[in-house]
Scaffold this active site. Sequence first.
Site, PDB file in Angstrom:
ATOM      1  N   THR A  47      32.944  36.841  32.766  1.00 36.55           N
ATOM      2  CA  THR A  47      33.950  37.546  33.560  1.00 36.55           C
ATOM      3  C   THR A  47      34.280  38.899  32.945  1.00 36.55           C
ATOM      4  O   THR A  47      34.051  39.148  31.764  1.00 36.55           O
ATOM      5  CB  THR A  47      35.243  36.703  33.697  1.00 36.55           C
ATOM      6  N   ASP A  48      34.832  39.758  33.788  1.00 38.60           N
ATOM      7  CA  ASP A  48      35.219  41.086  33.324  1.00 38.60           C
ATOM      8  C   ASP A  48      36.729  41.138  33.133  1.00 38.60           C
ATOM      9  O   ASP A  48      37.424  40.132  33.249  1.00 38.60           O
ATOM     10  CB  ASP A  48      34.717  42.166  34.287  1.00 38.60           C
ATOM     11  N   GLN A  49      37.235  42.317  32.887  1.00 41.40           N
ATOM     12  CA  GLN A  49      38.664  42.486  32.630  1.00 41.40           C
ATOM     13  C   GLN A  49      39.518  42.155  33.853  1.00 41.40           C
ATOM     14  O   GLN A  49      40.697  41.876  33.725  1.00 41.40           O
ATOM     15  CB  GLN A  49      38.931  43.916  32.168  1.00 41.40           C
TER      16      GLN A  49
END
Length: 139
Positions: free
Chosen positions: A15-17
């Site tokens: 996942t990203d931010q």
Amino acid sequence: MHISTVEAKVRYSETDQMGVVYHANYLVWMEMGRSELIEDLGFHYADMERMGILAPVYNVNVDYKKPCKYGEKVVIRTWIDYYNGVRIVYGYEIYNGVGELAATGTSSHVCVKKENFQPISVRKILPAWHEAYEKAKKK
């Protein structure tokens, strides 16, 4: 048409931010689906590679529709969208944890000789693969 299905659990590292799966990870899931489909048909990439044949990607397309999030189980559906004895296009649908269509895509491949990357005829060099692909491809 044969459609292969495989599940994957979204890991935190994917996942990203923003808390959603980083876009490049969909390519990894597509490869998982492609490998599962090939195994469903009774083959393995490793066997082909031991014969000195590779199947590089020469084009990939992904359309992102809904997010996938950490902890969800995603479902990857894969099929043979196009096959002509030399070129292979795999089709993909990826569903998020609530069953929504999260992404669609295709990847295009050509089998080549490992030593010089010259295309080969799957029909001639891998006749069992050819027959299985003909039977499994999208009509």
